[in-house]
Design a protein around this motif. Structure first.
Motif, PDB file in Angstrom:
ATOM      1  N   LYS A 179       9.751  12.305 -19.133  1.00  0.00           N
ATOM      2  CA  LYS A 179       9.838  13.666 -19.670  1.00  0.00           C
ATOM      3  C   LYS A 179      10.635  14.605 -18.754  1.00  0.00           C
ATOM      4  N   GLY A 180      11.734  14.113 -18.204  1.00  0.00           N
ATOM      5  CA  GLY A 180      12.613  14.926 -17.383  1.00  0.00           C
ATOM      6  C   GLY A 180      12.150  15.138 -15.957  1.00  0.00           C
ATOM      7  N   VAL A 181      11.087  14.459 -15.539  1.00  0.00           N
ATOM      8  CA  VAL A 181      10.519  14.628 -14.201  1.00  0.00           C
ATOM      9  C   VAL A 181      10.604  13.292 -13.451  1.00  0.00           C
ATOM     10  N   THR A 182      10.865  13.361 -12.149  1.00  0.00           N
ATOM     11  CA  THR A 182      10.967  12.153 -11.325  1.00  0.00           C
ATOM     12  C   THR A 182       9.976  12.213 -10.171  1.00  0.00           C
ATOM     13  N   MET A 183       9.337  11.076  -9.909  1.00  0.00           N
ATOM     14  CA  MET A 183       8.469  10.910  -8.749  1.00  0.00           C
ATOM     15  C   MET A 183       8.979   9.695  -7.976  1.00  0.00           C
ATOM     16  N   ILE A 184       8.990   9.801  -6.664  1.00  0.00           N
ATOM     17  CA  ILE A 184       9.397   8.689  -5.809  1.00  0.00           C
ATOM     18  C   ILE A 184       8.251   8.359  -4.864  1.00  0.00           C
ATOM     19  N   SER A 185       7.855   7.084  -4.852  1.00  0.00           N
ATOM     20  CA  SER A 185       6.794   6.605  -3.979  1.00  0.00           C
ATOM     21  C   SER A 185       7.342   5.550  -3.030  1.00  0.00           C
ATOM     22  N   HIS A 186       6.773   5.508  -1.825  1.00  0.00           N
ATOM     23  CA  HIS A 186       7.114   4.481  -0.843  1.00  0.00           C
ATOM     24  C   HIS A 186       5.859   3.692  -0.513  1.00  0.00           C
ATOM     25  N   TYR A 187       5.979   2.378  -0.518  1.00  0.00           N
ATOM     26  CA  TYR A 187       4.880   1.465  -0.204  1.00  0.00           C
ATOM     27  C   TYR A 187       5.268   0.626   1.008  1.00  0.00           C
ATOM     28  N   LYS A 188       4.294   0.322   1.835  1.00  0.00           N
ATOM     29  CA  LYS A 188       4.507  -0.584   2.967  1.00  0.00           C
ATOM     30  C   LYS A 188       3.839  -1.902   2.671  1.00  0.00           C
TER      31      LYS A 188
ATOM     32  N   ARG B 107       0.857  -1.199   0.000  1.00  0.00           N
ATOM     33  CA  ARG B 107       0.000   0.000   0.000  1.00  0.00           C
ATOM     34  C   ARG B 107       0.886   1.240   0.000  1.00  0.00           C
ATOM     35  N   GLU B 108       0.568   2.163  -0.905  1.00  0.00           N
ATOM     36  CA  GLU B 108       1.341   3.396  -1.041  1.00  0.00           C
ATOM     37  C   GLU B 108       1.185   4.258   0.209  1.00  0.00           C
ATOM     38  N   GLU B 109       2.304   4.761   0.697  1.00  0.00           N
ATOM     39  CA  GLU B 109       2.334   5.636   1.867  1.00  0.00           C
ATOM     40  C   GLU B 109       2.623   7.082   1.475  1.00  0.00           C
ATOM     41  N   THR B 110       3.583   7.277   0.574  1.00  0.00           N
ATOM     42  CA  THR B 110       3.962   8.629   0.153  1.00  0.00           C
ATOM     43  C   THR B 110       4.260   8.636  -1.342  1.00  0.00           C
ATOM     44  N   LYS B 111       4.089   9.806  -1.958  1.00  0.00           N
ATOM     45  CA  LYS B 111       4.527  10.009  -3.343  1.00  0.00           C
ATOM     46  C   LYS B 111       5.016  11.442  -3.470  1.00  0.00           C
ATOM     47  N   ASP B 112       6.290  11.584  -3.715  1.00  0.00           N
ATOM     48  CA  ASP B 112       6.923  12.895  -3.852  1.00  0.00           C
ATOM     49  C   ASP B 112       7.180  13.181  -5.326  1.00  0.00           C
ATOM     50  N   GLY B 113       6.724  14.340  -5.796  1.00  0.00           N
ATOM     51  CA  GLY B 113       6.921  14.725  -7.181  1.00  0.00           C
ATOM     52  C   GLY B 113       5.727  14.395  -8.067  1.00  0.00           C
ATOM     53  N   PHE B 114       4.600  13.995  -7.460  1.00  0.00           N
ATOM     54  CA  PHE B 114       3.432  13.613  -8.248  1.00  0.00           C
ATOM     55  C   PHE B 114       2.915  14.766  -9.108  1.00  0.00           C
ATOM     56  N   ASP B 115       2.809  15.956  -8.542  1.00  0.00           N
ATOM     57  CA  ASP B 115       2.264  17.093  -9.303  1.00  0.00           C
ATOM     58  C   ASP B 115       3.059  17.346 -10.581  1.00  0.00           C
TER      59      ASP B 115
ATOM     60  N   TRP C 246      12.313  -1.395  -6.022  1.00  0.00           N
ATOM     61  CA  TRP C 246      13.130  -2.277  -5.202  1.00  0.00           C
ATOM     62  C   TRP C 246      12.544  -2.318  -3.800  1.00  0.00           C
ATOM     63  N   VAL C 247      12.958  -3.326  -3.034  1.00  0.00           N
ATOM     64  CA  VAL C 247      12.435  -3.540  -1.692  1.00  0.00           C
ATOM     65  C   VAL C 247      13.564  -3.397  -0.679  1.00  0.00           C
ATOM     66  N   GLU C 248      13.275  -2.626   0.368  1.00  0.00           N
ATOM     67  CA  GLU C 248      14.177  -2.491   1.515  1.00  0.00           C
ATOM     68  C   GLU C 248      13.368  -2.831   2.760  1.00  0.00           C
ATOM     69  N   GLY C 249      13.582  -4.031   3.318  1.00  0.00           N
ATOM     70  CA  GLY C 249      12.817  -4.468   4.490  1.00  0.00           C
ATOM     71  C   GLY C 249      11.353  -4.622   4.130  1.00  0.00           C
ATOM     72  N   ASP C 250      10.475  -3.877   4.836  1.00  0.00           N
ATOM     73  CA  ASP C 250       9.034  -3.948   4.538  1.00  0.00           C
ATOM     74  C   ASP C 250       8.569  -2.744   3.722  1.00  0.00           C
ATOM     75  N   THR C 251       9.515  -2.106   3.017  1.00  0.00           N
ATOM     76  CA  THR C 251       9.202  -0.948   2.177  1.00  0.00           C
ATOM     77  C   THR C 251       9.591  -1.232   0.730  1.00  0.00           C
TER      78      THR C 251
ATOM     79  N   LYS D 220      -4.460   6.304  -2.599  1.00  0.00           N
ATOM     80  CA  LYS D 220      -3.356   5.436  -2.197  1.00  0.00           C
ATOM     81  C   LYS D 220      -3.404   4.173  -3.048  1.00  0.00           C
ATOM     82  N   THR D 221      -2.374   3.966  -3.838  1.00  0.00           N
ATOM     83  CA  THR D 221      -2.293   2.802  -4.699  1.00  0.00           C
ATOM     84  C   THR D 221      -2.037   1.550  -3.870  1.00  0.00           C
ATOM     85  N   GLU D 222      -2.694   0.462  -4.243  1.00  0.00           N
ATOM     86  CA  GLU D 222      -2.421  -0.849  -3.665  1.00  0.00           C
ATOM     87  C   GLU D 222      -1.983  -1.767  -4.794  1.00  0.00           C
TER      88      GLU D 222
END
Length: 138
Positions: free
Chosen positions: A127-136, A11-19, A114-119, A39-41
């Motif tokens: 198009k030159g833009v990056t978004m980073i999301s974290h899922y638990k 389940r998605e917790e955060t998304k930075d750069g979405f706009d 990629w997975v780091e522990g439970d994340t 929140k994406t699942e």
């Protein structure tokens, strides 16, 4: 296998750069507001070499299901359901995704997971833009 760390539900917790990403791919304003707060699942299962991804949103029934084999193109869809062509490969314990389609104005969207522990971490570039999301893991 190194990719088995993806198996299960996330389940998605955060998304930075979405706009910025939504603007770059031309997502309409009404859809942008919905997806920004949604929140994406994602759940991953595997049967031999065939992977299944079930993608949906918390509280919204009837997600989308995609099946793929590593390195083989398959039909998928963008956030708003617009069709895309996709291929997923692996780099060690990472999924590397390439998506193209009219909804992206024929641009290519590259996603690294990629997975780091439970994340699970998702880095999306288009198009030159990056978004980073974290899922638990759920």
């Amino acid at each position: 296998m190194a990719l088995d760390c993806f198996l299960g539900k996330w389940r998605e917790e955060t998304k930075d750069g979405f706009d910025d990403l939504a603007e770059a791919i031309g997502l309409p304003g009404d859809k942008k507001e919905f997806y920004k707060s949604a929140k994406t699942e994602i759940s991953y299962t595997k049967d031999g070499e065939l992977w299944t991804i079930n993608v949906g949103y918390t509280g919204v029934p009837n997600g989308r299901v995609f099946k793929f084999k590593l390195g083989e193109p398959y039909d998928s869809a963008n956030l708003d359901g617009s069709p895309m062509k996709s291929v997923i490969t692996a780099d060690g314990s990472k999924f590397l995704e390439k998506h193209t389609g009219t909804a992206l104005n024929q641009a290519q969207m590259d996603i690294e997971r990629w997975v780091e522990g439970d994340t699970m971490i998702l880095k999306c570039h288009c198009k030159g833009v990056t978004m980073i999301s974290h899922y638990k893991r759920v």
